[in-house]
Design a protein around this motif. Structure first.
Motif, PDB file in Angstrom:
ATOM      1  N   THR A   1       0.849  -1.190   0.000  1.00 54.49           N
ATOM      2  CA  THR A   1       0.000   0.000   0.000  1.00 54.49           C
ATOM      3  C   THR A   1       0.885   1.240   0.000  1.00 54.49           C
ATOM      4  N   PHE A   2       0.607   2.153  -0.931  1.00 52.79           N
ATOM      5  CA  PHE A   2       1.356   3.404  -1.060  1.00 52.79           C
ATOM      6  C   PHE A   2       0.444   4.555  -0.642  1.00 52.79           C
ATOM      7  N   SER A   3       0.916   5.368   0.300  1.00 54.19           N
ATOM      8  CA  SER A   3       0.112   6.511   0.735  1.00 54.19           C
ATOM      9  C   SER A   3       1.009   7.731   0.911  1.00 54.19           C
ATOM     10  N   ALA A   4       0.457   8.886   0.568  1.00 53.87           N
ATOM     11  CA  ALA A   4       1.197  10.141   0.691  1.00 53.87           C
ATOM     12  C   ALA A   4       0.204  11.277   0.852  1.00 53.87           C
ATOM     13  N   VAL A   5       0.625  12.312   1.556  1.00 52.84           N
ATOM     14  CA  VAL A   5      -0.234  13.471   1.770  1.00 52.84           C
ATOM     15  C   VAL A   5      -0.606  14.095   0.430  1.00 52.84           C
ATOM     16  N   GLY A   6      -1.902  14.267   0.201  1.00 49.79           N
ATOM     17  CA  GLY A   6      -2.376  14.911  -1.024  1.00 49.79           C
ATOM     18  C   GLY A   6      -2.559  13.996  -2.212  1.00 49.79           C
ATOM     19  N   PHE A   7      -2.378  12.659  -2.017  1.00 48.50           N
ATOM     20  CA  PHE A   7      -2.518  11.720  -3.128  1.00 48.50           C
ATOM     21  C   PHE A   7      -3.419  10.553  -2.725  1.00 48.50           C
ATOM     22  N   LYS A   8      -4.069   9.962  -3.729  1.00 51.47           N
ATOM     23  CA  LYS A   8      -4.929   8.817  -3.483  1.00 51.47           C
ATOM     24  C   LYS A   8      -4.084   7.611  -3.079  1.00 51.47           C
ATOM     25  N   THR A   9      -4.490   6.926  -2.036  1.00 50.10           N
ATOM     26  CA  THR A   9      -3.812   5.718  -1.586  1.00 50.10           C
ATOM     27  C   THR A   9      -4.087   4.584  -2.567  1.00 50.10           C
ATOM     28  N   ILE A  10      -3.038   3.835  -2.928  1.00 52.40           N
ATOM     29  CA  ILE A  10      -3.206   2.729  -3.869  1.00 52.40           C
ATOM     30  C   ILE A  10      -2.518   1.488  -3.313  1.00 52.40           C
ATOM     31  N   THR A  11      -2.965   0.310  -3.769  1.00 44.44           N
ATOM     32  CA  THR A  11      -2.369  -0.968  -3.380  1.00 44.44           C
ATOM     33  C   THR A  11      -1.990  -1.735  -4.639  1.00 44.44           C
ATOM     34  N   LEU A  12      -0.739  -2.205  -4.694  1.00 44.52           N
ATOM     35  CA  LEU A  12      -0.224  -2.906  -5.861  1.00 44.52           C
ATOM     36  C   LEU A  12       0.550  -4.138  -5.430  1.00 44.52           C
ATOM     37  N   GLN A  13       0.702  -5.089  -6.379  1.00 51.79           N
ATOM     38  CA  GLN A  13       1.566  -6.230  -6.136  1.00 51.79           C
ATOM     39  C   GLN A  13       3.010  -5.841  -6.387  1.00 51.79           C
ATOM     40  N   GLY A  14       3.941  -6.555  -5.732  1.00 52.74           N
ATOM     41  CA  GLY A  14       5.355  -6.235  -5.850  1.00 52.74           C
ATOM     42  C   GLY A  14       5.869  -6.243  -7.278  1.00 52.74           C
ATOM     43  N   ILE A  15       5.315  -7.100  -8.120  1.00 51.57           N
ATOM     44  CA  ILE A  15       5.773  -7.172  -9.507  1.00 51.57           C
ATOM     45  C   ILE A  15       5.356  -5.947 -10.306  1.00 51.57           C
ATOM     46  N   ASP A  16       4.459  -5.123  -9.757  1.00 54.67           N
ATOM     47  CA  ASP A  16       3.937  -3.962 -10.489  1.00 54.67           C
ATOM     48  C   ASP A  16       4.441  -2.633  -9.940  1.00 54.67           C
TER      49      ASP A  16
ATOM     50  N   ASP B   1      -6.186  14.529   5.707  1.00 55.48           N
ATOM     51  CA  ASP B   1      -5.113  15.493   5.916  1.00 55.48           C
ATOM     52  C   ASP B   1      -5.642  16.917   5.747  1.00 55.48           C
ATOM     53  N   LEU B   2      -5.243  17.786   6.660  1.00 55.48           N
ATOM     54  CA  LEU B   2      -5.651  19.192   6.602  1.00 55.48           C
ATOM     55  C   LEU B   2      -4.604  20.081   5.942  1.00 55.48           C
ATOM     56  N   VAL B   3      -3.420  19.562   5.749  1.00 51.87           N
ATOM     57  CA  VAL B   3      -2.353  20.302   5.073  1.00 51.87           C
ATOM     58  C   VAL B   3      -1.903  19.467   3.883  1.00 51.87           C
ATOM     59  N   ALA B   4      -1.983  20.012   2.691  1.00 47.62           N
ATOM     60  CA  ALA B   4      -1.731  19.264   1.461  1.00 47.62           C
ATOM     61  C   ALA B   4      -0.248  19.210   1.112  1.00 47.62           C
ATOM     62  N   LYS B   5       0.600  19.012   2.104  1.00 52.60           N
ATOM     63  CA  LYS B   5       2.036  18.906   1.860  1.00 52.60           C
ATOM     64  C   LYS B   5       2.688  18.247   3.072  1.00 52.60           C
ATOM     65  N   ASN B   6       3.886  17.709   2.860  1.00 53.23           N
ATOM     66  CA  ASN B   6       4.661  17.187   3.978  1.00 53.23           C
ATOM     67  C   ASN B   6       5.210  18.345   4.802  1.00 53.23           C
ATOM     68  N   ILE B   7       5.183  18.181   6.118  1.00 53.97           N
ATOM     69  CA  ILE B   7       5.808  19.154   7.015  1.00 53.97           C
ATOM     70  C   ILE B   7       7.040  18.464   7.574  1.00 53.97           C
ATOM     71  N   ILE B   8       8.183  18.682   6.942  1.00 51.20           N
ATOM     72  CA  ILE B   8       9.408  17.978   7.291  1.00 51.20           C
ATOM     73  C   ILE B   8      10.165  18.743   8.376  1.00 51.20           C
TER      74      ILE B   8
ATOM     75  N   VAL C   1       2.503   5.175 -10.080  1.00 45.17           N
ATOM     76  CA  VAL C   1       1.899   6.471 -10.369  1.00 45.17           C
ATOM     77  C   VAL C   1       0.786   6.738  -9.358  1.00 45.17           C
ATOM     78  N   MET C   2       0.886   7.856  -8.647  1.00 49.98           N
ATOM     79  CA  MET C   2      -0.139   8.246  -7.686  1.00 49.98           C
ATOM     80  C   MET C   2      -0.832   9.502  -8.189  1.00 49.98           C
ATOM     81  N   TRP C   3      -2.127   9.583  -7.946  1.00 50.20           N
ATOM     82  CA  TRP C   3      -2.935  10.666  -8.479  1.00 50.20           C
ATOM     83  C   TRP C   3      -3.313  11.667  -7.392  1.00 50.20           C
ATOM     84  N   ASP C   4      -3.294  12.914  -7.787  1.00 53.63           N
ATOM     85  CA  ASP C   4      -3.568  14.012  -6.861  1.00 53.63           C
ATOM     86  C   ASP C   4      -4.957  13.880  -6.240  1.00 53.63           C
ATOM     87  N   GLU C   5      -5.038  14.163  -4.924  1.00 53.49           N
ATOM     88  CA  GLU C   5      -6.312  14.097  -4.214  1.00 53.49           C
ATOM     89  C   GLU C   5      -6.536  15.363  -3.390  1.00 53.49           C
TER      90      GLU C   5
END
Length: 298
Positions: free
Chosen positions: A65-80, A172-179, A85-89
């Motif tokens: 499972t791939f997740s990031a602030v501001g993007f749609k969470t997706i689940t893929l198999q290791g071979i893929d 998420d209330l902030v559409a970016k990483n706060i590093i 590609v993650m899409w803006d959310e």
């Protein structure tokens, strides 16, 4: 006989191998610090600043499972996952109430001390804040947390999220990483987030700290161990930094992130009555509470 031996040597590499890839957005730009969680339930991994990642010892058919602030969470198999590609959310992010903060007065919520901390964990954790004082101090201005690190400048990500009607982390209330970077040693870090002008919603606000599992956060040291034959040997060991402090609590108010947010059961200490565990005794049969506090202002 040699053919059979060759088969058994190669077989493990077929079922468990290193998986490498890169995470990009729909425009082909790299996405930094994406969370990657295997279906096995392990703590997970992070993509580097350039979107590249490496996952050791996992089956090619395992799902991630791939997740990031501001993007749609997706689940893929290791071979893929050679190129993910993650899409803006960002359009779905909960609207932030933006006002004009005066910041003349402030109050710290859930202030904690560090002298009694005995448990440290390298995992994303957070908790809900819904202070009674939010009508008087409605703006979130600072986040403070405790960490323990063997290196200076280890990077973490701060997540600010809404809370749903069930009291769970939501969007998420902030559409970016706060590093933020943490110092070496067992220290507190305070991060000013006043620039986002976040007013605490009616259901409260959720604050979490993510350890970024990236190359620059690795601490490498040499350990000495005794082999089966009794000889002393050495080897290099690399450990992700930093670790976050936890205190014992009667309330189960801390959430942990694997592929989804969840709570844990009470912490158990083996042989809690022994003299060797006297410092850990206070943790026995308690919940672990993340050492996070917030500062709110008018």
């Amino acid at each position: 006989m040699s053919k059979m031996l060759l088969y058994f040597v190669l077989f493990p590499t077929l079922i468990a191998a290193q998986i490498k890839g890169r995470v990009i957005d729909e425009h082909g730009d790299p996405i930094a610090y994406v969370n990657i969680f295997p279906e096995s339930g392990n703590d997970g991994f992070s993509a580097e600043a350039d979107g590249t990642f490496s996952i050791p010892n996992h089956k090619p058919d395992e799902k991630f499972t791939f997740s990031a602030v501001g993007f749609k969470t997706i689940t893929l198999q290791g071979i893929d996952v050679n190129e993910v590609v993650m899409w803006d959310e960002t359009v779905k992010l909960r609207e932030i109430v933006v006002g004009k903060a005066k910041r003349k007065r402030s109050k710290q919520i859930d202030k904690f001390g560090t002298s009694g901390i005995r448990v440290y964990i390298n995992q994303t954790a957070g908790k809900v804040f819904n202070p009674d004082e939010k009508s008087e101090y409605p703006f979130l201005t600072e986040v403070t947390f405790n960490s323990k690190s063997e290196i200076s400048g280890a990077k973490v990500n701060i997540r600010i999220m809404s809370v749903n009607e069930n009291g769970e982390p939501d969007l998420d209330l902030v559409a970016k990483n706060i590093i933020a970077s943490v110092p070496k040693g067992d220290r507190k870090t305070t991060v000013n987030i006043a620039e986002f002008n976040i007013e605490i919603p009616q259901n409260g606000i959720f604050v979490a700290i993510e350890p970024l599992k990236i190359k620059e956060n690795l601490y490498t040291t040499v350990v000495v161990y005794e082999s089966i034959s009794g000889d002393k040997k050495t080897r290099e060991v690399s450990v992700q930094q930093p670790y976050f402090g936890f205190l014992p609590s009667d309330e189960n108010n801390t959430w942990y992130l694997t592929s989804k947010w969840s709570k844990r059961s009470r912490h158990k200490v083996d042989d809690s009555g022994s003299l060797s565990n006297v410092m850990m005794r206070k943790y026995h049969d308690k919940f672990l509470e993340s050492t996070i506090s917030i500062t709110i202002s008018n």
